[in-house]
Design a protein around this motif. Sequence first.
Motif, PDB file in Angstrom:
ATOM      1  N   ALA A  56       0.845  -1.204   0.000  1.00 15.10           N
ATOM      2  CA  ALA A  56       0.000   0.000   0.000  1.00 15.10           C
ATOM      3  C   ALA A  56       0.875   1.248   0.000  1.00 15.10           C
ATOM      4  O   ALA A  56       1.824   1.359   0.770  1.00 15.10           O
ATOM      5  CB  ALA A  56      -0.918  -0.005   1.206  1.00 15.10           C
ATOM      6  N   GLY A  57       0.565   2.167  -0.914  1.00 12.52           N
ATOM      7  CA  GLY A  57       1.278   3.434  -0.989  1.00 12.52           C
ATOM      8  C   GLY A  57       2.597   3.376  -1.743  1.00 12.52           C
ATOM      9  O   GLY A  57       3.242   4.397  -1.906  1.00 12.52           O
ATOM     10  N   THR A  58       3.009   2.201  -2.200  1.00 14.05           N
ATOM     11  CA  THR A  58       4.268   2.062  -2.929  1.00 14.05           C
ATOM     12  C   THR A  58       4.100   2.563  -4.358  1.00 14.05           C
ATOM     13  O   THR A  58       3.108   2.276  -5.014  1.00 14.05           O
ATOM     14  CB  THR A  58       4.720   0.585  -2.970  1.00 14.05           C
ATOM     15  N   LYS A  59       5.076   3.343  -4.830  1.00 11.62           N
ATOM     16  CA  LYS A  59       5.056   3.833  -6.203  1.00 11.62           C
ATOM     17  C   LYS A  59       6.028   3.006  -7.031  1.00 11.62           C
ATOM     18  O   LYS A  59       7.223   2.975  -6.743  1.00 11.62           O
ATOM     19  CB  LYS A  59       5.451   5.311  -6.251  1.00 11.62           C
ATOM     20  N   THR A  60       5.482   2.311  -8.025  1.00  7.65           N
ATOM     21  CA  THR A  60       6.327   1.508  -8.914  1.00  7.65           C
ATOM     22  C   THR A  60       6.066   1.920 -10.357  1.00  7.65           C
ATOM     23  O   THR A  60       4.931   2.106 -10.762  1.00  7.65           O
ATOM     24  CB  THR A  60       6.038   0.002  -8.756  1.00  7.65           C
ATOM     25  N   GLY A  61       7.121   2.064 -11.124  1.00 13.31           N
ATOM     26  CA  GLY A  61       6.992   2.459 -12.524  1.00 13.31           C
ATOM     27  C   GLY A  61       7.296   1.329 -13.487  1.00 13.31           C
ATOM     28  O   GLY A  61       7.316   1.532 -14.685  1.00 13.31           O
ATOM     29  N   GLY A  62       7.530   0.153 -12.954  1.00 14.96           N
ATOM     30  CA  GLY A  62       7.843  -0.989 -13.813  1.00 14.96           C
ATOM     31  C   GLY A  62       6.600  -1.540 -14.477  1.00 14.96           C
ATOM     32  O   GLY A  62       5.620  -1.860 -13.806  1.00 14.96           O
ATOM     33  N   VAL A  63       6.626  -1.632 -15.790  1.00 17.79           N
ATOM     34  CA  VAL A  63       5.559  -2.290 -16.546  1.00 17.79           C
ATOM     35  C   VAL A  63       6.093  -3.690 -16.811  1.00 17.79           C
ATOM     36  O   VAL A  63       7.000  -3.868 -17.621  1.00 17.79           O
ATOM     37  CB  VAL A  63       5.255  -1.552 -17.872  1.00 17.79           C
ATOM     38  N   ARG A  64       5.573  -4.674 -16.082  1.00 18.06           N
ATOM     39  CA  ARG A  64       6.122  -6.032 -16.136  1.00 18.06           C
ATOM     40  C   ARG A  64       5.535  -6.814 -17.305  1.00 18.06           C
ATOM     41  O   ARG A  64       4.342  -6.736 -17.580  1.00 18.06           O
ATOM     42  CB  ARG A  64       5.822  -6.722 -14.816  1.00 18.06           C
TER      43      ARG A  64
END
Length: 187
Positions: free
Chosen positions: A156-164
């Motif tokens: 929760a609240g984690t920002k991830t920019g990886g498009v897996r």
Amino acid sequence: MPARLPSWAWVTGLTAGAVVVVTGLAVQAEGGPHPTAAAAAEPTASASADAKPSPRATTPPAVPDGSGTGRRIVYSLAQKRVWLVDASDATRRTFTVWPGTVSPDPGSYTIGSRTEATTGSDGVEVEHIVYFALADGISVGFSNAVDGSSPPPPAAGTKTGGVRLHKADGTALWDFGTKGTTVTVVK
């Protein structure tokens, strides 16, 4: 006494004969009955021995309108799908993806850097990382897990920019998406 044929001649003759037989069977099978959608239900013990499954002709989704022209990677946020499009505007490959929690705005981007392998922000070993945008201070890029797994749900609240991507799709995108390649993001 007649001349003896060498073994390669026998093998060639037998192979040619087998090809003729298989071709004949294929032509005969093509003309046979094909089940309809209703008949393609789960097979049962009483299913007839001559029933043949029909090939599944699925047409991949078309490249979204407004995604530009020429060689490019198209990423649809709504469809969670990527297209690899060649210079003649033909789709070379399309596949679904798992987006991160941060997505770039629709628009045109360029692949700025590539990294062979690293650890993703979710702690998973990833490879074939192709960075193309910055959104909300987070680098956005395509990658695939080294072990081929899907990404775990982010905390929760984690920002991830990886498009897996799936592993095979990650390899295909890595080979296609060289530095400077256009990435068009659409809604």
